[in-house]
Design a protein around this motif. Structure first.
Motif, PDB file in Angstrom:
ATOM      1  N   GLN A  64      10.340  19.520  97.677  1.00  0.00           N
ATOM      2  CA  GLN A  64      11.268  18.816  96.694  1.00  0.00           C
ATOM      3  C   GLN A  64      11.518  19.380  95.010  1.00  0.00           C
ATOM      4  OE1 GLN A  64      10.149  14.542  95.937  1.00  0.00           O
ATOM      5  NE2 GLN A  64      12.552  14.386  95.759  1.00  0.00           N
ATOM      6  N   GLY A  65      12.534  19.550  94.525  1.00  0.00           N
ATOM      7  CA  GLY A  65      12.509  19.957  93.226  1.00  0.00           C
ATOM      8  C   GLY A  65      12.875  21.370  93.025  1.00  0.00           C
ATOM      9  N   LYS A  66      13.044  22.072  94.275  1.00  0.00           N
ATOM     10  CA  LYS A  66      13.155  23.783  93.873  1.00  0.00           C
ATOM     11  C   LYS A  66      14.713  24.040  94.260  1.00  0.00           C
ATOM     12  CE  LYS A  66       8.676  24.417  93.950  1.00  0.00           C
ATOM     13  NZ  LYS A  66       8.041  25.104  93.044  1.00  0.00           N
ATOM     14  N   LEU A  67      15.453  23.125  94.828  1.00  0.00           N
ATOM     15  CA  LEU A  67      16.653  23.602  95.210  1.00  0.00           C
ATOM     16  C   LEU A  67      17.734  23.020  93.978  1.00  0.00           C
ATOM     17  CD1 LEU A  67      16.914  23.019  99.153  1.00  0.00           C
ATOM     18  CD2 LEU A  67      16.940  25.419  97.808  1.00  0.00           C
ATOM     19  N   PRO A  68      18.742  23.849  93.645  1.00  0.00           N
ATOM     20  CA  PRO A  68      19.883  23.453  92.658  1.00  0.00           C
ATOM     21  C   PRO A  68      20.711  23.001  93.593  1.00  0.00           C
ATOM     22  CG  PRO A  68      20.014  25.761  93.099  1.00  0.00           C
ATOM     23  CD  PRO A  68      18.615  25.235  93.965  1.00  0.00           C
ATOM     24  N   GLY A  69      21.600  22.078  92.603  1.00  0.00           N
ATOM     25  CA  GLY A  69      23.066  21.355  93.267  1.00  0.00           C
ATOM     26  C   GLY A  69      22.585  20.208  94.035  1.00  0.00           C
ATOM     27  N   SER A  70      23.723  19.726  94.675  1.00  0.00           N
ATOM     28  CA  SER A  70      23.590  18.490  95.570  1.00  0.00           C
ATOM     29  C   SER A  70      22.529  18.822  96.824  1.00  0.00           C
ATOM     30  CB  SER A  70      24.870  18.035  95.862  1.00  0.00           C
ATOM     31  OG  SER A  70      24.909  16.751  96.545  1.00  0.00           O
TER      32      SER A  70
END
Ligand SMILES: O=P(O)(O)OC[C@H]1O[C@H](OP(=O)(O)OP(=O)(O)O)[C@H](O)[C@@H]1O
Ligand SMILES: Nc1ncnc2[nH]cnc12
Length: 196
Positions: free
Chosen positions: A106-112
């Motif tokens: 959690q918290g590492k990927l940008p966007g939706s």
């Protein structure tokens, strides 16, 4: 007459796979009580510090996919799990002509993103995937180094189906059989090696 090196018989590939598995199995290391008391940690990293073993691994996984799915039913996408699923997922995807999509903590990927909570052998966490990473109907295989309790893989599979992907199966380097993780997964499970 020269030997036919393009034979489609599965026998040479089966023999090749057996040899690869023996070499890969002997490279694994075990660490008792890591990262917590009572856990026997299976370390796959020696495979990657040796170029030949690294090649052996990618070839063995490629054979496994081709034997299990066939040339005409190969996956469109491999989904790899952070972090150790990233070590070989992209190379295997290239070999198979498939895309590679990461599932990250959690918290590492940008966007939706879509999120799934999971419990694993030594803790719990959340996984995320980018919502547009998989197109509805794409055939997806989830790949990771180890299946222990199956919690991580099951969460990743649920993310794939949330995005409309067709969960084609799961592929692991090593299965800790005694934890019965495969019982949590509702698509075919393939593993190269197993450990009691
Ligand atoms: O079947 P389970 O009980 O869910 O355990 C298997 C998972 O545990 C390990 O990852 P870990 O979360 O330790 O992360 P890492 O790859 O970042 O080291 C391993 O790489 C699998 O992803
Ligand atoms: N016993 C174990 N060794 C290495 N990675 C793991 N992930 C979950 N259980 C594990």
């Amino acid at each position: 007459m020269p030997a036919d090196r393009t034979s489609t018989s599965s026998h040479p590939r089966t023999t090749e796979l057996a040899g690869l598995k023996i070499r890969l199995h002997s490279a694994l290391r075990q660490y008792p009580d890591f990262p917590s008391p009572g856990v026997l940690f299976e370390d796959i990293l020696p495979i990657f510090s040796d170029a030949r073993l690294h090649q052996d691994l990618v070839r063995a996984l490629e054979i496994q996919v081709l034997d299990c799915y066939g040339q005409d039913n190969k996956p469109d996408v491999l989904v790899g799990l952070e972090a150790r699923g990233f070590l070989f997922g992209p190379s295997l995807a290239l070999r198979l002509g498939a895309g590679f999509v990461p599932v990250r903590k959690q918290g590492k990927l940008p966007g939706s993103t879509e999120t799934a909570k999971f419990v694993k052998e030594y803790g719990e966490d959340h996984f995320q995937i980018q919502r547009d990473a998989i197109k509805p109907g794409q055939k997806v295989i989830v790949v990771d180094d180890i299946i222990a309790t199956g919690g991580s893989a099951a969460a990743a599979g649920s993310l794939v189906t949330k995005l409309g992907g067709k969960l084609h199966g799961y592929l692991f380097l090593l299965e800790l059989d005694f934890l019965k993780g495969r019982e949590k997964l509702d698509a075919p499970v393939y593993t190269l090696l197993s450990s009691q």
